[in-house]
Write an enzyme that holds these catalytic residues in place. Structure first.
Site, mmCIF file in Angstrom:
data_model
loop_
_atom_site.group_PDB
_atom_site.id
_atom_site.type_symbol
_atom_site.label_atom_id
_atom_site.label_comp_id
_atom_site.label_asym_id
_atom_site.label_seq_id
_atom_site.Cartn_x
_atom_site.Cartn_y
_atom_site.Cartn_z
ATOM 1 N N CYS A 183 37.057 43.791 29.479
ATOM 2 C CA CYS A 183 35.691 44.057 29.412
ATOM 3 C C CYS A 183 35.083 45.577 29.269
ATOM 4 C CB CYS A 183 35.129 43.660 30.862
ATOM 5 S SG CYS A 183 33.339 43.771 31.017
ATOM 6 N N SER B 44 24.338 38.545 32.563
ATOM 7 C CA SER B 44 24.372 39.149 33.992
ATOM 8 C C SER B 44 23.493 40.298 34.183
ATOM 9 C CB SER B 44 25.990 39.425 34.004
ATOM 10 O OG SER B 44 26.755 38.194 33.783
ATOM 11 N N ARG C 42 26.826 47.579 38.637
ATOM 12 C CA ARG C 42 26.858 46.952 36.987
ATOM 13 C C ARG C 42 26.911 48.353 36.238
ATOM 14 N NH1 ARG C 42 27.645 41.937 36.416
ATOM 15 N NH2 ARG C 42 27.728 42.142 34.545
ATOM 16 N N CYS D 24 40.588 26.848 38.625
ATOM 17 C CA CYS D 24 39.250 27.175 38.852
ATOM 18 C C CYS D 24 39.320 28.680 38.499
ATOM 19 C CB CYS D 24 38.937 26.874 40.346
ATOM 20 S SG CYS D 24 37.402 27.878 40.879
ATOM 21 N N ASP D 25 37.913 29.151 38.150
ATOM 22 C CA ASP D 25 37.673 30.855 37.914
ATOM 23 C C ASP D 25 38.261 31.469 39.189
ATOM 24 O OD1 ASP D 25 37.005 32.431 35.886
ATOM 25 O OD2 ASP D 25 35.056 32.777 37.180
#
Length: 384
Positions: free
Chosen positions: A21, A129, A141, A282-283
């Protein structure tokens, strides 16, 4: 998935760049996964694996709509060439009687005119987001140099709006913004989005006597947040804006199963395919203990129906405390996500959801409205 008749239902979070990211959001749980993807040394999913995944995903889908959900990390870090290739492969393998829909969950900071035009041309839905006005959004963020991202996200949304790309808002509700529900909701409304999701931040810290981080949302505060937004929505926006948790609550009025995994009786329908092809339950459970297999070694259909995957989903229902089973809003909540079940009931039983107080308050708050919707709907059905 349970071995019953009917179409297989699933939504796979595919991670073309793993956890990579361009931001360093303070509350990101995926950067710390230490998944196989982050250890592989590759920058993006290999072309042959991408083709294999797309072909198998299409083959595994029983419905006429085939939904691809691109996640990360930051999935746009894979580059535009990657997604042009993905769309090309989707068109090659798509049966004539089926429709493909692409959704991409992004932080919004990498959107350019070229990206926005591509999303429009290829009918992508963008999930952004975004945690509200600048003072709230930039609390957590942030970039690697610890600068805020608010204005870059707004710029990205403006580019999407200019091209007419449908976009949805995913807002993390934390200690920073939980006390400002109407300010946040009304801000999102001005952006022109028609769909919002409010995701509670819960960071469990088992080493600190079952406490949560200071960033985590307070359960009671989260319930108040949802109730305040619900009342505003009922007054001004019902029929114009969809809020995911409100949609889920209303599904119970029509006797429909939940679509969101956290509120279903059993989960396991939202697994992860990492950039290496590894398939996880699952995430929130991308770890060695929940690695089911790899799409290069097993078919995607077999992995979706794997006993370990179905057992994972069934465990959600089987581990509910009696306190939950006797709750008046069980059908709306179903214990929410297992990852948040680390507190105890008033009688000391293990497995109560940390957010129980908030969800119970909110679902009781909206229950009379849901009951009225159900009553009107039944009258219409009887008169039809």
């Amino acid at each position: 998935m349970s071995m019953v008749a009917g179409p297989r239902e699933f939504q796979i979070f595919v991670k073309p760049v793993g956890a990579r990211c361009n931001l360093r959001c303070h509350y990101c749980y995926y950067l710390e996964k230490g998944s196989s993807a982050t250890q592989s040394g590759a920058a993006v999913m290999r072309d042959e694996l991408l083709e294999n995944y797309i072909r198998q995903h299409i083959e595994a889908t029983d419905s006429n709509e085939i939904f691809f959900s691109w996640h990360g990390g930051e999935p746009m870090a894979a580059g535009l060439t990657f997604y042009r290739r993905a769309v090309e492969l989707q068109k090659r393998y798509r049966p004539d009687n089926k429709v493909i829909i692409n959704g991409i969950q992004t932080n919004g900071t990498l959107i350019t005119e070229e990206w926005a035009l591509f999303f429009k041309q290829e009918n992508f839905i963008a999930g952004i987001s975004f945690d509200g006005p600048e003072i709230f959004h930039d609390s957590f963020r942030r970039r690697r140099d610890d600068t805020g991202t608010f204005h870059d996200v707004l710029k990205g949304i403006d580019l999407l709006r200019h091209q007419g790309v449908p976009f949805e808002i995913l807002c993390v509700v934390s200690s920073a913004n939980v006390s400002h529900p109407l300010e946040i909701y009304r801000f999102f409304r001005t952006l022109g989005t028609e769909f919002m999701t409010f995701l509670p931040l819960v960071e469990f810290m088992p080493s600190q006597n079952r406490k949560v981080s200071a960033r985590s949302v307070d359960p009671h505060g989260f319930g108040n947040f949802l109730a305040a937004v619900f009342d505003e929505w009922i007054e001004n926006d019902i029929g114009h804006i969809k809020v995911q948790i409100f949609e889920e609550a209303l599904r119970t009025a029509f006797g429909q199963d939940h679509t969101l995994c956290i509120f279903r009786q059993r989960c396991g329908g939202v697994p992860v395919v990492e950039m290496t092809g590894d398939f996880y339950a699952c995430d929130h459970y991308v770890n060695e203990g929940h690695l089911i297999g790899n799409i290069g070694e097993s078919s995607l259909s077999d992995l979706l129906d794997h006993p370990r995957q179905t057992d994972f989903g069934q465990l959600k229902r089987d581990t509910l405390p009696l306190y939950c089973l006797e709750c008046e809003v069980l059908g709306m909540c179903n214990g929410e996500c297992p990852k948040n079940r680390f507190t105890t009931t008033p009688s000391g039983e293990e497995g109560l959801n940390y957010l129980c107080e908030g969800y119970r308050y909110f679902f009781n708050h909206c229950k009379s409205f849901v009951a009225e919707v159900a009553r009107v709907w039944r009258q219409q059905q009887d008169g039809a």
